[in-house]
Design a protein around this motif. Structure first.
Motif, PDB file in Angstrom:
ATOM      1  N   LYS A   1       0.768  -1.261  -0.092  1.00  0.00           N
ATOM      2  CA  LYS A   1       0.068   0.032   0.124  1.00  0.00           C
ATOM      3  C   LYS A   1       0.842   1.126  -0.004  1.00  0.00           C
ATOM      4  O   LYS A   1       1.844   1.224   0.977  1.00  0.00           O
ATOM      5  N   VAL A   2       0.597   2.061  -0.898  1.00  0.00           N
ATOM      6  CA  VAL A   2       1.213   3.468  -1.037  1.00  0.00           C
ATOM      7  C   VAL A   2       0.371   4.277  -1.205  1.00  0.00           C
ATOM      8  O   VAL A   2      -0.613   4.696  -2.120  1.00  0.00           O
ATOM      9  N   GLY A   3       0.003   5.045   0.130  1.00  0.00           N
ATOM     10  CA  GLY A   3      -1.315   5.991   0.279  1.00  0.00           C
ATOM     11  C   GLY A   3      -2.505   4.929  -0.067  1.00  0.00           C
ATOM     12  O   GLY A   3      -2.569   4.099   0.951  1.00  0.00           O
ATOM     13  N   GLN A   4      -3.319   5.396  -0.971  1.00  0.00           N
ATOM     14  CA  GLN A   4      -4.481   4.617  -1.147  1.00  0.00           C
ATOM     15  C   GLN A   4      -4.474   3.388  -2.107  1.00  0.00           C
ATOM     16  O   GLN A   4      -5.307   2.934  -2.539  1.00  0.00           O
ATOM     17  N   MET A   5      -3.237   3.363  -2.835  1.00  0.00           N
ATOM     18  CA  MET A   5      -3.065   2.588  -3.909  1.00  0.00           C
ATOM     19  C   MET A   5      -2.311   1.464  -3.371  1.00  0.00           C
ATOM     20  O   MET A   5      -1.657   1.462  -2.711  1.00  0.00           O
TER      21      MET A   5
END
Length: 135
Positions: A101-105
């Protein structure tokens, strides 16, 4: 008090043998490849472009041909190699379900590491240069 690292002689011998063989050669070839690409990139982008106005028409044409050859090398070998590495790693991660997960992605796990982010930024920059720069 200094911390002492104790290691059994067998793993130490195995590590020495691996490093003295394939690992060192692969490491050195990789670093030399980076230096060759960087040198050619600097030659085509900085050094040869610097004083073209002061040269004769014949010399200017020769410099343009050299710049063209350097850029072809960079785009064909450097950029395509980087694209291949990123696509291959991303596909392997996605097939194995390894995402981060990177932020919301959710992104492929291999692309979330700092070194991969820098490499992907370089790849993106080369693609943008390829699209926008006249060869």
């Amino acid at each position: 008090d200094a911390v002492r690292l104790l290691i059994h002689p067998v793993p130490a011998l195995v590590m020495d043998l691996v490093w003295s063989g394939v690992a060192r050669a692969k490491f050195l070839v990789g670093k030399v490849w980076i230096l060759v690409n960087l040198s050619i990139f600097m030659l085509s982008q900085c050094i040869l472009n610097r004083h073209q106005d002061e040269l004769s028409d014949n010399m200017r044409e020769s410099i343009r041909i050299i710049i063209f050859c350097c850029r072809c090398f960079i785009y064909f070998f450097g950029m395509t190699g980087l694209i291949g590495i990123h696509v291959q790693r991303a596909l392997l991660d996605l097939q194995g379900g390894h995402t981060a997960k990177v932020g919301q992605m959710s992104v492929p796990e291999s692309q979330a590491k700092p070194q991969a982010v820098v490499s992907l930024t370089l790849t993106t920059s080369l693609i943008i240069m390829y699209i926008t720069e006249p060869v």
